[in-house]
Motif scaffolding. Sequence first.
Motif, PDB file in Angstrom:
ATOM      1  N   ALA A 170      -8.161   6.419  -0.025  1.00  0.00           N
ATOM      2  CA  ALA A 170      -7.332   5.365   0.582  1.00  0.00           C
ATOM      3  C   ALA A 170      -8.195   4.172   0.981  1.00  0.00           C
ATOM      4  N   GLU A 171      -9.352   4.450   1.547  1.00  0.00           N
ATOM      5  CA  GLU A 171     -10.261   3.363   1.936  1.00  0.00           C
ATOM      6  C   GLU A 171     -10.734   2.588   0.711  1.00  0.00           C
ATOM      7  N   ARG A 172     -11.088   3.290  -0.347  1.00  0.00           N
ATOM      8  CA  ARG A 172     -11.544   2.627  -1.581  1.00  0.00           C
ATOM      9  C   ARG A 172     -10.443   1.769  -2.196  1.00  0.00           C
ATOM     10  N   LEU A 173      -9.199   2.225  -2.045  1.00  0.00           N
ATOM     11  CA  LEU A 173      -8.058   1.505  -2.633  1.00  0.00           C
ATOM     12  C   LEU A 173      -7.472   0.458  -1.692  1.00  0.00           C
ATOM     13  N   HIS A 174      -7.961   0.459  -0.451  1.00  0.00           N
ATOM     14  CA  HIS A 174      -7.452  -0.460   0.576  1.00  0.00           C
ATOM     15  C   HIS A 174      -5.953  -0.256   0.811  1.00  0.00           C
ATOM     16  N   ILE A 175      -5.586   1.021   0.882  1.00  0.00           N
ATOM     17  CA  ILE A 175      -4.192   1.374   1.185  1.00  0.00           C
ATOM     18  C   ILE A 175      -4.191   2.443   2.277  1.00  0.00           C
ATOM     19  N   ALA A 176      -3.029   2.706   2.807  1.00  0.00           N
ATOM     20  CA  ALA A 176      -2.889   3.712   3.862  1.00  0.00           C
ATOM     21  C   ALA A 176      -3.055   5.121   3.289  1.00  0.00           C
ATOM     22  N   PRO A 177      -3.641   6.018   4.062  1.00  0.00           N
ATOM     23  CA  PRO A 177      -3.762   7.406   3.594  1.00  0.00           C
ATOM     24  C   PRO A 177      -2.420   8.019   3.198  1.00  0.00           C
ATOM     25  N   SER A 178      -1.359   7.648   3.894  1.00  0.00           N
ATOM     26  CA  SER A 178      -0.038   8.183   3.535  1.00  0.00           C
ATOM     27  C   SER A 178       0.357   7.763   2.115  1.00  0.00           C
ATOM     28  N   SER A 179      -0.076   6.573   1.688  1.00  0.00           N
ATOM     29  CA  SER A 179       0.211   6.128   0.318  1.00  0.00           C
ATOM     30  C   SER A 179      -0.521   6.995  -0.696  1.00  0.00           C
ATOM     31  N   VAL A 180      -1.752   7.375  -0.365  1.00  0.00           N
ATOM     32  CA  VAL A 180      -2.500   8.266  -1.268  1.00  0.00           C
ATOM     33  C   VAL A 180      -1.797   9.610  -1.344  1.00  0.00           C
ATOM     34  N   TYR A 181      -1.362  10.133  -0.207  1.00  0.00           N
ATOM     35  CA  TYR A 181      -0.629  11.405  -0.219  1.00  0.00           C
ATOM     36  C   TYR A 181       0.609  11.300  -1.110  1.00  0.00           C
ATOM     37  N   ASN A 182       1.325  10.183  -1.014  1.00  0.00           N
ATOM     38  CA  ASN A 182       2.523   9.986  -1.848  1.00  0.00           C
ATOM     39  C   ASN A 182       2.152   9.955  -3.332  1.00  0.00           C
ATOM     40  N   ILE A 183       1.067   9.265  -3.666  1.00  0.00           N
ATOM     41  CA  ILE A 183       0.616   9.193  -5.060  1.00  0.00           C
ATOM     42  C   ILE A 183       0.292  10.594  -5.569  1.00  0.00           C
ATOM     43  N   LEU A 184      -0.424  11.353  -4.762  1.00  0.00           N
ATOM     44  CA  LEU A 184      -0.864  12.678  -5.182  1.00  0.00           C
ATOM     45  C   LEU A 184       0.276  13.682  -5.294  1.00  0.00           C
ATOM     46  N   GLU A 185       1.394  13.402  -4.652  1.00  0.00           N
ATOM     47  CA  GLU A 185       2.549  14.295  -4.730  1.00  0.00           C
ATOM     48  C   GLU A 185       3.578  13.839  -5.760  1.00  0.00           C
ATOM     49  N   SER A 186       3.426  12.631  -6.263  1.00  0.00           N
ATOM     50  CA  SER A 186       4.381  12.084  -7.226  1.00  0.00           C
ATOM     51  C   SER A 186       4.069  12.573  -8.639  1.00  0.00           C
ATOM     52  N   ASP A 187       5.113  12.770  -9.431  1.00  0.00           N
ATOM     53  CA  ASP A 187       4.936  13.186 -10.827  1.00  0.00           C
ATOM     54  C   ASP A 187       4.657  12.004 -11.756  1.00  0.00           C
ATOM     55  N   SER A 188       4.791  10.785 -11.247  1.00  0.00           N
ATOM     56  CA  SER A 188       4.533   9.614 -12.080  1.00  0.00           C
ATOM     57  C   SER A 188       3.694   8.620 -11.281  1.00  0.00           C
ATOM     58  N   ILE A 189       3.118   7.670 -12.019  1.00  0.00           N
ATOM     59  CA  ILE A 189       2.262   6.678 -11.375  1.00  0.00           C
ATOM     60  C   ILE A 189       2.342   5.387 -12.170  1.00  0.00           C
ATOM     61  N   GLN A 190       2.313   4.278 -11.479  1.00  0.00           N
ATOM     62  CA  GLN A 190       2.336   2.983 -12.149  1.00  0.00           C
ATOM     63  C   GLN A 190       0.989   2.746 -12.827  1.00  0.00           C
ATOM     64  N   VAL A 191       1.024   2.070 -13.951  1.00  0.00           N
ATOM     65  CA  VAL A 191      -0.191   1.800 -14.713  1.00  0.00           C
ATOM     66  C   VAL A 191      -1.213   1.040 -13.873  1.00  0.00           C
ATOM     67  N   ALA A 192      -0.769   0.035 -13.161  1.00  0.00           N
ATOM     68  CA  ALA A 192      -1.692  -0.753 -12.331  1.00  0.00           C
ATOM     69  C   ALA A 192      -2.348   0.120 -11.261  1.00  0.00           C
ATOM     70  N   ARG A 193      -1.589   1.033 -10.683  1.00  0.00           N
ATOM     71  CA  ARG A 193      -2.144   1.925  -9.660  1.00  0.00           C
ATOM     72  C   ARG A 193      -3.156   2.887 -10.280  1.00  0.00           C
ATOM     73  N   LEU A 194      -2.843   3.408 -11.474  1.00  0.00           N
ATOM     74  CA  LEU A 194      -3.779   4.299 -12.149  1.00  0.00           C
ATOM     75  C   LEU A 194      -5.071   3.562 -12.493  1.00  0.00           C
ATOM     76  N   GLU A 195      -4.945   2.304 -12.837  1.00  0.00           N
ATOM     77  CA  GLU A 195      -6.135   1.503 -13.128  1.00  0.00           C
ATOM     78  C   GLU A 195      -7.022   1.385 -11.883  1.00  0.00           C
ATOM     79  N   THR A 196      -6.420   1.095 -10.734  1.00  0.00           N
ATOM     80  CA  THR A 196      -7.222   0.960  -9.514  1.00  0.00           C
ATOM     81  C   THR A 196      -7.840   2.287  -9.108  1.00  0.00           C
ATOM     82  N   ILE A 197      -7.113   3.386  -9.299  1.00  0.00           N
ATOM     83  CA  ILE A 197      -7.665   4.708  -8.988  1.00  0.00           C
ATOM     84  C   ILE A 197      -8.812   5.036  -9.951  1.00  0.00           C
TER      85      ILE A 197
END
Length: 113
Positions: free
Chosen positions: A32-59
């Motif tokens: 979350a710190e590396r992505l400059h987003i809230a930890p809860s957003s990372v938890y949501n990403i990790l629990e989601s079955d899909s991900i936006q291309v731009a988000r996958l690029e930043t990860i």
Amino acid sequence: MKKLMQIQSDLKVNELIKEEMKKQAVSSVELAERLHIAPSSVYNILESDSIQVARLETISKALKINFFRIVAEQINIHEPANEKIESLEEQVRDQRKENEILKEVITLLGGNK
């Protein structure tokens, strides 16, 4: 098309991310710190079955790993554009050889004087 849908349903990008985080010993908070987003957003990403291309690029950049290449390998995409280019280059080489042979034949037959 049905096979592609099956592959897509079996592919879990979030699981790939979790595995890589574990390999690198990167916590959700650290990501979350590396992505400059809230930890809860990372938890949501990790629990989601899909991900936006731009988000996958930043990860991918944050973890320094190309998840796009991993996904392409899993769905058996091996740079089809390069294969097509190679095929076309081979056709061009064959045509050039044929042209050289035809020029020699024309010269032997007394043409192009």
